[in-house]
Motif scaffolding. Sequence first.
Motif, PDB file in Angstrom:
ATOM      1  N   SER A 143       0.749  -1.145  -0.120  1.00  0.00           N
ATOM      2  CA  SER A 143      -0.088  -0.163   0.027  1.00  0.00           C
ATOM      3  C   SER A 143       0.762   1.346   0.082  1.00  0.00           C
ATOM      4  O   SER A 143       0.611   2.292  -0.683  1.00  0.00           O
ATOM      5  N   GLN A 144       1.944   1.246   0.782  1.00  0.00           N
ATOM      6  CA  GLN A 144       2.781   2.509   0.850  1.00  0.00           C
ATOM      7  C   GLN A 144       3.556   2.579  -0.623  1.00  0.00           C
ATOM      8  O   GLN A 144       3.731   3.747  -0.853  1.00  0.00           O
ATOM      9  N   ARG A 145       3.787   1.544  -1.068  1.00  0.00           N
ATOM     10  CA  ARG A 145       4.575   1.565  -2.705  1.00  0.00           C
ATOM     11  C   ARG A 145       3.468   2.132  -3.585  1.00  0.00           C
ATOM     12  O   ARG A 145       4.034   2.735  -4.381  1.00  0.00           O
ATOM     13  N   LEU A 146       2.348   1.579  -3.467  1.00  0.00           N
ATOM     14  CA  LEU A 146       1.229   2.230  -4.375  1.00  0.00           C
ATOM     15  C   LEU A 146       0.968   3.649  -4.146  1.00  0.00           C
ATOM     16  O   LEU A 146       0.835   4.286  -5.361  1.00  0.00           O
ATOM     17  N   GLU A 147       1.098   4.029  -2.940  1.00  0.00           N
ATOM     18  CA  GLU A 147       0.762   5.441  -2.726  1.00  0.00           C
ATOM     19  C   GLU A 147       2.051   6.259  -3.262  1.00  0.00           C
ATOM     20  O   GLU A 147       1.892   7.286  -3.661  1.00  0.00           O
ATOM     21  N   SER A 148       3.177   5.777  -3.216  1.00  0.00           N
ATOM     22  CA  SER A 148       4.504   6.218  -3.612  1.00  0.00           C
ATOM     23  C   SER A 148       4.075   6.653  -5.013  1.00  0.00           C
ATOM     24  O   SER A 148       4.571   7.497  -5.669  1.00  0.00           O
ATOM     25  N   LEU A 149       3.746   5.439  -5.755  1.00  0.00           N
ATOM     26  CA  LEU A 149       3.776   5.355  -7.113  1.00  0.00           C
ATOM     27  C   LEU A 149       2.652   6.228  -7.711  1.00  0.00           C
ATOM     28  O   LEU A 149       3.023   7.128  -8.648  1.00  0.00           O
ATOM     29  N   ASN A 150       1.462   6.460  -6.871  1.00  0.00           N
ATOM     30  CA  ASN A 150       0.773   7.346  -7.399  1.00  0.00           C
ATOM     31  C   ASN A 150       1.086   8.662  -6.948  1.00  0.00           C
ATOM     32  O   ASN A 150       0.629   9.651  -8.036  1.00  0.00           O
ATOM     33  N   GLN A 151       1.823   8.971  -5.876  1.00  0.00           N
ATOM     34  CA  GLN A 151       2.399  10.200  -6.047  1.00  0.00           C
ATOM     35  C   GLN A 151       3.378  10.893  -7.162  1.00  0.00           C
ATOM     36  O   GLN A 151       3.230  11.899  -7.766  1.00  0.00           O
ATOM     37  N   ILE A 152       4.077   9.735  -7.495  1.00  0.00           N
ATOM     38  CA  ILE A 152       5.099   9.952  -8.605  1.00  0.00           C
ATOM     39  C   ILE A 152       4.092  10.220  -9.869  1.00  0.00           C
ATOM     40  O   ILE A 152       4.509  11.102 -10.841  1.00  0.00           O
ATOM     41  N   LYS A 153       2.990   9.263 -10.204  1.00  0.00           N
ATOM     42  CA  LYS A 153       2.380   9.628 -11.430  1.00  0.00           C
ATOM     43  C   LYS A 153       1.493  10.846 -11.332  1.00  0.00           C
ATOM     44  O   LYS A 153       1.473  11.337 -12.302  1.00  0.00           O
ATOM     45  N   VAL A 154       1.070  11.395 -10.297  1.00  0.00           N
ATOM     46  CA  VAL A 154       0.504  12.733 -10.191  1.00  0.00           C
ATOM     47  C   VAL A 154       1.606  13.935 -10.521  1.00  0.00           C
ATOM     48  O   VAL A 154       1.343  14.722 -11.114  1.00  0.00           O
ATOM     49  N   PHE A 155       2.723  13.861  -9.817  1.00  0.00           N
ATOM     50  CA  PHE A 155       3.786  14.673 -10.205  1.00  0.00           C
ATOM     51  C   PHE A 155       4.141  14.521 -11.624  1.00  0.00           C
ATOM     52  O   PHE A 155       4.325  15.703 -12.020  1.00  0.00           O
ATOM     53  N   VAL A 156       4.398  13.371 -12.303  1.00  0.00           N
ATOM     54  CA  VAL A 156       4.701  13.463 -13.748  1.00  0.00           C
ATOM     55  C   VAL A 156       3.608  13.872 -14.619  1.00  0.00           C
ATOM     56  O   VAL A 156       3.798  14.602 -15.530  1.00  0.00           O
ATOM     57  N   ASN A 157       2.423  13.760 -14.170  1.00  0.00           N
ATOM     58  CA  ASN A 157       1.299  14.293 -15.172  1.00  0.00           C
ATOM     59  C   ASN A 157       0.959  15.539 -14.624  1.00  0.00           C
ATOM     60  O   ASN A 157       0.015  16.243 -15.506  1.00  0.00           O
ATOM     61  N   GLN A 158       1.674  16.548 -13.964  1.00  0.00           N
ATOM     62  CA  GLN A 158       1.457  17.718 -13.828  1.00  0.00           C
ATOM     63  C   GLN A 158       1.853  18.504 -14.966  1.00  0.00           C
ATOM     64  O   GLN A 158       2.857  18.041 -15.578  1.00  0.00           O
ATOM     65  N   PRO A 159       1.188  19.556 -15.252  1.00  0.00           N
ATOM     66  CA  PRO A 159       1.418  20.137 -16.557  1.00  0.00           C
ATOM     67  C   PRO A 159       2.947  21.201 -16.192  1.00  0.00           C
ATOM     68  O   PRO A 159       3.166  21.387 -15.110  1.00  0.00           O
ATOM     69  N   VAL A 160       3.528  21.020 -17.312  1.00  0.00           N
ATOM     70  CA  VAL A 160       5.114  21.708 -17.094  1.00  0.00           C
ATOM     71  C   VAL A 160       4.851  23.099 -17.151  1.00  0.00           C
ATOM     72  O   VAL A 160       3.984  23.722 -18.151  1.00  0.00           O
ATOM     73  N   ASP A 161       5.333  24.039 -16.555  1.00  0.00           N
ATOM     74  CA  ASP A 161       5.592  25.432 -16.618  1.00  0.00           C
ATOM     75  C   ASP A 161       6.003  26.090 -17.977  1.00  0.00           C
ATOM     76  O   ASP A 161       6.858  25.861 -18.535  1.00  0.00           O
TER      77      ASP A 161
END
Length: 166
Positions: free
Chosen positions: A104-122
Amino acid sequence: MASSSGKATTASSDGSYPLQNSGSDEDLQRIMDQRKKKRMDSNRESARRSRMRKQKHLDDLKAQVSQLKKENNQVMANVSITMQHYTKVEAENLVLRAQLGELSQRLESLNQIKVFVNQPVDSGAGFVNESYYEGGTEWIDELMINSLSCLYANKHILASSDMIQY
């Protein structure tokens, strides 16, 4: 005792023949002794039968105790086996719960990475037009595959700024 013409007639202890009593105490004593002997014999036989019944009852109780001890040993063996299985299952359950927490912790980390990667670039920094961003999600897929491979190595995935290369 029936009296006829002054003489007493008595039946013997077995009732098979009458005794003529001339009034002597010896005959009366002999009849009383025979009756007493017959009662004693009857009592002995009754006591013998009672002892036999008591012995049979005691033997039955001993057999029952033996059978119940055997059944108790079987039940105790089954309880022991069941407790061993329970302990084993409980230990496996604890391991699975720990693994669930870790995953669950790993999944949460991956989800955070996914959210970070999918954020629009400035767009002010000029990254929108860069070639790695325009290529689509290929590098994100590669990042995810590499991250998932870490799951099998039992290592925690930590999100850091070094993971994403510009």
